[in-house]
Design an enzyme around this catalytic site. Structure first.
Site, PDB file in Angstrom:
ATOM      1  N   ASP A   9     135.563  30.387  -0.982  1.00  0.00           N
ATOM      2  CA  ASP A   9     134.471  29.456  -0.708  1.00  0.00           C
ATOM      3  C   ASP A   9     133.506  29.462  -1.890  1.00  0.00           C
ATOM      4  OD1 ASP A   9     132.981  27.663   1.104  1.00  0.00           O
ATOM      5  OD2 ASP A   9     131.477  29.234   1.074  1.00  0.00           O
ATOM      6  N   SER A  10     132.650  28.455  -1.930  1.00  0.00           N
ATOM      7  CA  SER A  10     131.628  28.392  -2.965  1.00  0.00           C
ATOM      8  C   SER A  10     130.594  29.505  -2.801  1.00  0.00           C
ATOM      9  CB  SER A  10     130.928  27.030  -2.934  1.00  0.00           C
ATOM     10  OG  SER A  10     130.287  26.848  -1.682  1.00  0.00           O
ATOM     11  N   TYR A  41     128.313  23.994  -4.650  1.00  0.00           N
ATOM     12  CA  TYR A  41     129.255  23.107  -5.323  1.00  0.00           C
ATOM     13  C   TYR A  41     128.941  21.631  -5.070  1.00  0.00           C
ATOM     14  CZ  TYR A  41     132.711  26.759  -6.569  1.00  0.00           C
ATOM     15  OH  TYR A  41     133.361  27.831  -7.121  1.00  0.00           O
ATOM     16  N   GLY A  42     128.307  21.340  -3.949  1.00  0.00           N
ATOM     17  CA  GLY A  42     128.117  19.953  -3.511  1.00  0.00           C
ATOM     18  C   GLY A  42     127.540  19.001  -4.546  1.00  0.00           C
ATOM     19  N   CYS A  72     136.153  25.667   1.841  1.00  0.00           N
ATOM     20  CA  CYS A  72     135.018  24.950   1.263  1.00  0.00           C
ATOM     21  C   CYS A  72     135.390  23.481   1.304  1.00  0.00           C
ATOM     22  CB  CYS A  72     134.784  25.403  -0.176  1.00  0.00           C
ATOM     23  SG  CYS A  72     133.551  24.436  -1.081  1.00  0.00           S
ATOM     24  N   ASN A  73     134.584  22.687   1.980  1.00  0.00           N
ATOM     25  CA  ASN A  73     134.912  21.276   2.143  1.00  0.00           C
ATOM     26  C   ASN A  73     134.897  20.530   0.813  1.00  0.00           C
ATOM     27  OD1 ASN A  73     134.821  20.411   5.313  1.00  0.00           O
ATOM     28  ND2 ASN A  73     133.554  22.203   4.909  1.00  0.00           N
ATOM     29  N   THR A  74     133.918  20.840  -0.044  1.00  0.00           N
ATOM     30  CA  THR A  74     133.826  20.166  -1.335  1.00  0.00           C
ATOM     31  C   THR A  74     135.052  20.473  -2.179  1.00  0.00           C
ATOM     32  OG1 THR A  74     131.414  20.414  -1.220  1.00  0.00           O
ATOM     33  CG2 THR A  74     132.344  19.804  -3.340  1.00  0.00           C
ATOM     34  N   GLU A 151     122.446  30.344   1.804  1.00  0.00           N
ATOM     35  CA  GLU A 151     122.709  31.326   0.748  1.00  0.00           C
ATOM     36  C   GLU A 151     121.520  32.262   0.517  1.00  0.00           C
ATOM     37  OE1 GLU A 151     125.411  32.015  -1.340  1.00  0.00           O
ATOM     38  OE2 GLU A 151     126.643  30.743  -0.073  1.00  0.00           O
ATOM     39  N   CYS A 183     130.755  21.444   6.265  1.00  0.00           N
ATOM     40  CA  CYS A 183     130.560  22.461   5.228  1.00  0.00           C
ATOM     41  C   CYS A 183     130.592  23.790   5.951  1.00  0.00           C
ATOM     42  CB  CYS A 183     129.221  22.270   4.511  1.00  0.00           C
ATOM     43  SG  CYS A 183     128.802  23.631   3.390  1.00  0.00           S
ATOM     44  N   THR A 184     131.333  24.751   5.417  1.00  0.00           N
ATOM     45  CA  THR A 184     131.499  26.010   6.150  1.00  0.00           C
ATOM     46  C   THR A 184     130.235  26.873   6.148  1.00  0.00           C
ATOM     47  OG1 THR A 184     132.591  26.909   4.177  1.00  0.00           O
ATOM     48  CG2 THR A 184     134.005  26.141   5.978  1.00  0.00           C
ATOM     49  N   HIS A 185     129.215  26.479   5.391  1.00  0.00           N
ATOM     50  CA  HIS A 185     127.917  27.158   5.497  1.00  0.00           C
ATOM     51  C   HIS A 185     127.177  26.753   6.780  1.00  0.00           C
ATOM     52  CE1 HIS A 185     128.525  27.868   1.181  1.00  0.00           C
ATOM     53  NE2 HIS A 185     127.532  28.736   1.227  1.00  0.00           N
TER      54      HIS A 185
END
Length: 266
Positions: A9-10, A41-42, A72-74, A151, A183-185
């Site tokens: 993931d980012s 990353y977005g 990570c979706n992006t 984050e 988004c996995t966040h």
């Protein structure tokens, strides 16, 4: 010795997917990398996201993994197909599982999509949803403040409530009945999102469906691990291991081995 499942993931968001894999497949070992030094990353150009995604993918591949999950979706939107073609192990992303889960839950075919600016710009969820059911109407919304909030470890306080309310205000009038956390966040903000939107909207994160896909693929390939082979999970971060560790231990409820690593572009 059984090989591990790689999850990347980012940043720390992919831990939401790792947690579901651990829950559904308790005999499996996870090797995780979060690129916290270069997160989010977005907002980045897709060429840069692709480069960073490849660096993480190669790092995990060199850990002798049996499967790679791009959590990570992006990164999924820009690099999944390329990495699937290049690697000789199964590689899956989180967009298709999230879309399938949303289709299962919607009753009025009106689905909201929250994501980074990169994911929303890619229209990957719209394509995936409408491939499954052409009648779906989508309501995408970029949420650039969400990833930095998570984050920083500030995902449960009054600032988080304020940012969620300000960001999601426009969704109130859309009459959606299902919302994809693209988004996995974002699952770390899920309690606040659900509280703000109310119980009439089903909030979907892709972790559960992604873990089911991991299980199905490994079972089909005869690669599920037996209990006696289980080894400790390993976690790598390109940034601060302190903040990563705080959120990881809160989310996973476990003492973790966390190592800092330098990727070629760091």
């Amino acid at each position: 010795m059984s090989r591990a499942i790689g999850v990347m993931d980012s940043g720390i968001g992919g831990l939401t997917v790792a947690k579901e894999i651990m829950h559904q497949l308790p005999n499996e070992q996870i090797v995780y990398i979060g690129d916290t030094a270069r997160c989010p990353y977005g907002p980045r150009p897709s060429s840069e996201v692709k480069k960073y995604t490849w660096e993480m993918a190669r790092f995990l591949y060199n850990q002798n993994i049996k499967m790679l999950v791009i959590a990570c979706n992006t990164a999924t939107a820009v690099a999944l197909e390329e990495i699937q073609t290049a690697f000789d192990i199964p590689v899956i992303g989180v967009i298709s599982p999230g879309a399938r889960s949303a289709i299962k839950h919607t009753k009025n075919d009106r689905i909201g999509i929250l994501g980074t600016s990169g994911t929303i710009k890619s229209k990957a969820y719209e394509v995936s949803l409408q491939d499954l059911r052409p009648s779906i109407e989508t309501f995408p919304l970029a949420c650039p403040k969400f990833v930095p909030l998570v984050e920083s470890g500030e995902h449960a306080g009054s600032m988080a409530k304020k940012i969620v309310a300000e960001t999601l205000y426009t969704l109130k009038s859309t009459k959606i009945d299902t919302l994809i956390l693209g988004c996995t966040h974002y699952p770390l903000l899920q309690p606040i999102i659900e509280q703000y939107l109310g119980s009439s909207i089903t909030v979907i994160s892709s972790g559960d469906e992604t873990a089911r896909e991991v299980s199905a693929i490994l079972a089909y390939r005869g690669e599920l691990s037996a209990r006696h082979e289980k080894e400790d999970h390993r976690f790598f971060t390109t940034g601060s291991s302190k903040i990563f560790g705080q959120v990881a231990m809160e989310w996973l409820q476990d003492n973790l081995s966390i190592e800092m690593v330098q990727l070629p572009g760091n």
